[in-house]
Scaffold this motif. Structure first.
Motif, PDB file in Angstrom:
ATOM      1  N   UNK A 154       5.812 -19.839 -34.436  1.00  0.00           N
ATOM      2  CA  UNK A 154       6.894 -20.732 -34.008  1.00  0.00           C
ATOM      3  C   UNK A 154       7.677 -20.162 -32.836  1.00  0.00           C
ATOM      4  N   UNK A 155       7.936 -18.850 -32.843  1.00  0.00           N
ATOM      5  CA  UNK A 155       8.725 -18.254 -31.762  1.00  0.00           C
ATOM      6  C   UNK A 155       7.943 -18.254 -30.452  1.00  0.00           C
ATOM      7  N   UNK A 156       6.660 -17.910 -30.527  1.00  0.00           N
ATOM      8  CA  UNK A 156       5.840 -17.940 -29.319  1.00  0.00           C
ATOM      9  C   UNK A 156       5.676 -19.371 -28.808  1.00  0.00           C
ATOM     10  N   UNK A 157       5.545 -20.311 -29.740  1.00  0.00           N
ATOM     11  CA  UNK A 157       5.397 -21.709 -29.352  1.00  0.00           C
ATOM     12  C   UNK A 157       6.630 -22.195 -28.577  1.00  0.00           C
ATOM     13  N   UNK A 158       7.794 -21.767 -29.008  1.00  0.00           N
ATOM     14  CA  UNK A 158       9.023 -22.167 -28.316  1.00  0.00           C
ATOM     15  C   UNK A 158       9.058 -21.626 -26.894  1.00  0.00           C
ATOM     16  N   UNK A 159       8.420 -20.483 -26.677  1.00  0.00           N
ATOM     17  CA  UNK A 159       8.382 -19.897 -25.337  1.00  0.00           C
ATOM     18  C   UNK A 159       7.327 -20.543 -24.448  1.00  0.00           C
ATOM     19  N   UNK A 160       6.143 -20.777 -25.013  1.00  0.00           N
ATOM     20  CA  UNK A 160       5.006 -21.177 -24.179  1.00  0.00           C
ATOM     21  C   UNK A 160       4.800 -22.685 -24.067  1.00  0.00           C
ATOM     22  N   UNK A 161       5.248 -23.443 -25.050  1.00  0.00           N
ATOM     23  CA  UNK A 161       4.992 -24.874 -24.992  1.00  0.00           C
ATOM     24  C   UNK A 161       5.643 -25.552 -23.781  1.00  0.00           C
TER      25      UNK A 161
END
Length: 251
Positions: A154-161
């Motif tokens: 979830x944290x990486x998704x918030x950065x990369x999406x």
């Protein structure tokens, strides 16, 4: 401008050739870093770094291909003291083509353009996933087999999406109604199981060069480039070494 846009993975005093590589949607310059280990010592390797990723993470990602092409072409003009070839994969293919148009308009003679895993500019499919909900965008990213592993957390998704959404907007809103033929040689590279590009869309690149266009297929799908890196580099070097105009191939 080049410190922002160009990562010089190899620069030598007197190169025989420079190869500039354009990453796919969601990709970054580091994708091509290890290519230098597989290139002859007299071939320089450059990679484009788009806004919004890696050391440009604090910048807003571009949402229009024209903006990326202007930045890339301006930066690459600093490296035209040696023969220059361009390679682009997926989104990077369209961007490499638009960059080539701008470089040739500025009087730069390009050695070769290699476009990988993307329809010809006048055969763009368009789309609206960039403006849709997160679930639909994630489904499409997973379907293509791209950077989906980065999006499970979830944290990486918030950065990369947001970066991926901007890249989708770049390519879904890119349109060139009529092809413009380049002066340089042009090759098309395509995975045999790539469902994102039809044979007709790939062959349509022949309208974008004044020379016969060669189509080369590799095992794999849309992201065949990862598994077939060595074969791709071998193909690029072989094509760059020949003095003959490429013949049309539909293998």
């Amino acid at each position: 401008m080049s410190p922002l846009w160009i990562r010089p993975w190899r620069l030598t005093p007197m190169p025989r050739l420079r190869l500039a590589c354009f990453p796919h949607a969601g990709g970054s310059a580091s994708f091509f870093r290890n290519w230098s280990e597989h290139l002859p010592a007299d071939v320089d390797l450059l990679a484009l770094q788009y806004p919004g990723r890696e050391d440009r993470f604090n910048e807003a990602p571009a949402t229009r291909l024209d903006a990326l092409a202007e930045g890339a072409a301006s930066a690459l003009q600093e490296f035209t003291d040696a023969p220059l070839a361009l390679f682009g994969h997926s989104l990077g293919a369209a961007l490499a083509y638009e960059t080539a148009l701008r470089l040739e308009s500025a009087g730069v003679t390009l050695r070769h353009l290699f476009v990988s895993a993307h329809p010809a500019p006048h055969r763009q499919r368009g789309g609206a996933l960039h403006g849709g909900d997160e679930a639909a965008l994630l489904k499409d990213i997973r379907r293509q087999g791209g950077a989906s592993e980065l999006l499970e957390d979830a944290e990486l998704r918030a950065l990369f999406l947001p970066i991926l959404r901007a890249d989708y907007q770049v390519i879904e809103t890119y349109q060139r109604a009529q092809p413009i033929a380049l002066d340089c040689l042009l090759d098309v590279l395509l995975g045999e199981r790539d469902e994102e590009v039809s044979s007709a869309e790939a062959r349509a690149w022949e309208d974008n060069s004044r020379h016969p266009v060669k189509l080369k297929r590799f095992p794999g799908g849309h992201f065949y480039l990862s598994e077939e890196r060595d074969a791709v580099i071998e193909h690029l070097l072989r094509r760059l070494a020949t003095n003959d105009s490429p013949s049309r191939e539909t293998a």
